[in-house]
Design a protein around this motif. Structure first.
Motif, short mmCIF file in Angstrom:
data_model
loop_
_atom_site.label_atom_id
_atom_site.label_comp_id
_atom_site.label_asym_id
_atom_site.label_seq_id
_atom_site.Cartn_x
_atom_site.Cartn_y
_atom_site.Cartn_z
N ASP A 116 0.85 -1.20 0.00
CA ASP A 116 0.00 0.00 0.00
C ASP A 116 0.89 1.26 0.00
O ASP A 116 1.60 1.52 0.98
CB ASP A 116 -0.90 -0.06 1.25
CG ASP A 116 -1.79 1.16 1.41
OD1 ASP A 116 -1.70 2.09 0.60
OD2 ASP A 116 -2.59 1.16 2.37
N GLU A 148 0.27 9.76 4.19
CA GLU A 148 -1.00 9.53 3.48
C GLU A 148 -2.04 8.83 4.33
O GLU A 148 -3.24 9.06 4.20
CB GLU A 148 -0.74 8.71 2.21
CG GLU A 148 -1.94 8.58 1.28
CD GLU A 148 -2.80 7.35 1.53
OE1 GLU A 148 -3.83 7.22 0.85
OE2 GLU A 148 -2.47 6.52 2.41
N GLU A 149 -1.58 7.92 5.19
CA GLU A 149 -2.54 7.09 5.93
C GLU A 149 -3.24 7.90 7.03
O GLU A 149 -2.59 8.62 7.79
CB GLU A 149 -1.82 5.89 6.56
CG GLU A 149 -1.23 4.92 5.55
CD GLU A 149 -2.29 4.13 4.79
OE1 GLU A 149 -3.50 4.32 5.06
OE2 GLU A 149 -1.91 3.35 3.91
N GLN A 174 -6.61 -2.89 -3.38
CA GLN A 174 -7.20 -2.98 -2.04
C GLN A 174 -8.66 -3.45 -2.11
O GLN A 174 -9.48 -3.12 -1.27
CB GLN A 174 -7.10 -1.63 -1.30
CG GLN A 174 -5.68 -1.09 -1.28
CD GLN A 174 -5.52 0.23 -0.59
OE1 GLN A 174 -5.89 1.27 -1.13
NE2 GLN A 174 -4.96 0.23 0.61
N ARG A 176 -14.83 10.77 9.00
CA ARG A 176 -14.39 10.03 10.20
C ARG A 176 -14.74 10.83 11.44
O ARG A 176 -14.44 12.02 11.49
CB ARG A 176 -12.89 9.80 10.15
CG ARG A 176 -12.55 8.87 9.01
CD ARG A 176 -11.10 8.77 8.73
NE ARG A 176 -10.98 8.05 7.46
CZ ARG A 176 -9.91 8.03 6.72
NH1 ARG A 176 -8.84 8.67 7.10
NH2 ARG A 176 -9.88 7.36 5.59
N ARG A 201 -17.48 5.68 4.30
CA ARG A 201 -16.95 5.98 2.96
C ARG A 201 -18.05 5.83 1.92
O ARG A 201 -18.90 4.95 2.03
CB ARG A 201 -15.82 4.99 2.64
CG ARG A 201 -14.81 4.88 3.77
CD ARG A 201 -13.44 4.92 3.25
NE ARG A 201 -12.47 4.60 4.28
CZ ARG A 201 -11.17 4.63 4.06
NH1 ARG A 201 -10.71 4.97 2.88
NH2 ARG A 201 -10.33 4.33 5.03
N ALA A 231 -10.84 3.07 -1.48
CA ALA A 231 -9.89 3.67 -0.53
C ALA A 231 -9.59 5.11 -0.91
O ALA A 231 -9.91 5.56 -2.01
CB ALA A 231 -8.59 2.86 -0.53
N SER A 232 -8.95 5.83 0.01
CA SER A 232 -8.49 7.20 -0.26
C SER A 232 -7.10 7.13 -0.88
O SER A 232 -6.36 6.17 -0.64
CB SER A 232 -8.37 7.99 1.05
OG SER A 232 -9.56 7.92 1.78
N HIS A 243 -4.22 -3.32 4.16
CA HIS A 243 -4.07 -2.81 5.53
C HIS A 243 -3.84 -3.96 6.50
O HIS A 243 -4.14 -3.84 7.69
CB HIS A 243 -5.29 -1.97 5.97
CG HIS A 243 -5.26 -0.57 5.41
ND1 HIS A 243 -6.17 0.42 5.73
CD2 HIS A 243 -4.38 0.01 4.55
CE1 HIS A 243 -5.88 1.53 5.10
NE2 HIS A 243 -4.79 1.31 4.38
C1 GLV Z 1 -5.94 4.63 2.77
O1 GLV Z 1 -5.45 3.54 2.51
C2 GLV Z 1 -7.30 4.65 3.22
O2 GLV Z 1 -7.50 4.49 4.43
O3 GLV Z 1 -8.19 4.73 2.37
#
Ligand code: GLV
Ligand code: MN
Ligand code: MN
Length: 429
Positions: A93, A127-128, A196, A218, A292, A360-361, A386
């Motif tokens: 990832d 990024e995470e 993912q 979130r 999401r 995913a983001s 993840h």
């Molecule tokens: C990044 O991996 C996310 O949480 O979407």
């Protein structure tokens, strides 16, 4: 078929393994945002990119940017991804995309390829969202979308703010906004990432091209009840904070499974129970909710509905609910013209591809605010991510890297053609 050399699966693999070794001990890879280990990964990326003749700099948000000059100056085509991980995550990832960027730079260097305009290879910081709740911190700053106050407000599970974490690795949060990109310096961006999910594996296709990236909201929820003796307190009349929080998990799941919410994903991923004793009824439970969706309105309505239903459940149970927003990002539609260049490159390489949506983001969704962006996906075995079991075959990584290289070369040629047209029409094009 392009004469450009093909990616070397073994070299890509060993590059990836070197990064995987930069981890906290324990299962899988733990290399959290704005830590020494993440910085070490950026330093390794910088060293590899310097070896390919790129000029490397670290911007004021901690993003590492390597530039390879072209025949002429002008807006660059970029690629890249991130080097941080979640807690006990996998090896691919973010790393797949940054290692693909390294491989493309190596292939260009070895083949002596000179592009029309510069190329840039980027390792984004942080990024995470696993540590601070906010995803894509480095690319959000690069896109000029972060307010200074956010860096103090976002905190990790130990109460360390994003700003303090940045300071701890030598990055000045007061200067971070200076990392904002000038859109005039870029023509297009392509991020390669592992899927993912299991669409590509199910379709038995080695590459995907992304049309849409999901958003996420979130929140942190706290249920406040009354801690007391598990033996002495009768079952009726308790104010058990964990029993109320358990309802939240099921309310979120039920709502996301409702056919009206087809496509919504709602998850509670973290829960802290206090005082956390076998013989004491929980008096306080703090937990996360991550919702999401590809539909921004439905995403926010889902959060509001979950909180409203939970508030009613808490009232029934004699507990109190507090809610705090951690982060909120809308879904992003990627521009079809960049995607069309990627799919045209796939056709040139005779690569079957699938157009799909990202659950995913990604840094791409921030970058796309300032530079037209595309995403290439490579398969994730069993759709897992993840987690330490995350896996992509080296040959699939190589195929994705070949598509990345071919896409960048097409986009470079296109940008040069547009620059030439603009020059002949006096900049009116
Ligand atoms: C990044 O991996 C996310 O949480 O979407
Ligand atoms: Mn990622
Ligand atoms: Mn991730």
């Amino acid at each position: 078929m392009s004469a450009f050399p093909q990616a070397d699966p073994e070299r890509l693999w060993s590059t990836l393994q070197t990064m995987a070794a930069l981890s906290e001990p324990g299962g899988g890879v733990t290399r959290l945002a704005y830590t020494r280990l993440e910085r070490a990964a950026h330093e390794q990326f910088a060293a590899w990119m310097s070896d390919t003749g790129c000029e490397v700099r670290v911007d004021s948000a901690g993003n590492t940017i390597a530039t390879r000059p072209g025949r002429n100056d002008g807006p660059a085509v970029g690629t890249g991804s991130h080097l941080d991980s979640v807690y006990h995550g996998g090896r691919f990832d973010g790393i797949a995309g940054t290692m693909a960027a390294v491989e493309v730079a190596r292939l260009l260097h070895e083949s002596g390829t000179v592009t029309e305009l510069p190329l840039r290879f980027v390792a984004f910081a942080a990024e995470e969202g696993a540590r601070f709740g906010q995803a894509c911190c480095g690319s959000k700053l690069a896109a000029g979308l972060s307010a200074r106050a956010e860096l103090d407000e976002r905190r990790d599970r130990d109460g360390i703010s994003l700003a303090d974490a940045m300071r701890s690795v030598g990055i000045d949060p007061d200067r971070a906004a200076a990392s904002a990109w000038d859109p005039g310096e870029w023509s297009a961006f392509v991020e390669l990432h592992v899927e993912q999910g299991s669409v590509l594996e199910t379709a038995r296709v080695d590459v995907g091209v992304v049309d849409l990236i999901s958003g996420s909201t979130r929140i942190e929820l706290t249920v406040l009840g009354q801690a007391s003796h598990t033996g002495g307190t009768p079952m009726r009349g308790r104010a058990d904070a964990l029993a109320a929080a358990a309802e939240a998990v099921l309310i979120a799941e039920r709502l996301a499974l409702d056919p009206r919410h087809r496509g919504t994903r709602a998850s509670v991923g973290r829960m802290v129970v206090e005082p956390g004793s076998i013989t004491t009824i929980p008096g306080r439970v703090t937990f996360s909710l991550d919702v999401r969706d590809v539909d921004a309105d439905r995403q926010r309505l889902a959060v509001a509905e979950i909180v409203a239903r939970l508030r009613a459940a808490c009232l029934r149970r004699g507990t109190r609910l507090e809610a705090r927003l951690l982060a909120d990002t809308s879904a992003v539609v990627l521009p079809d013209w960049v995607r069309n260049e990627v799919t045209a490159a796939a056709t040139e390489l005779a690569l079957p591809y699938r157009v799909l949506t990202s659950g995913a983001s990604h840094d791409a969704q921030m970058v796309n605010r300032v530079v037209p962006t595309a995403m290439i996906f490579v398969p994730s075995r069993h759709g897992l991510s993840h987690v330490p079991e995350e896996w992509t075959e080296p040959a699939q990584l190589a195929v994705g890297t070949d598509l990345l290289a071919a896409s960048m070369l097409r986009l470079d040629a296109r940008a040069a053609m547009l620059a030439a047209e603009s020059a002949t029409t006096g900049g009116a094009a």
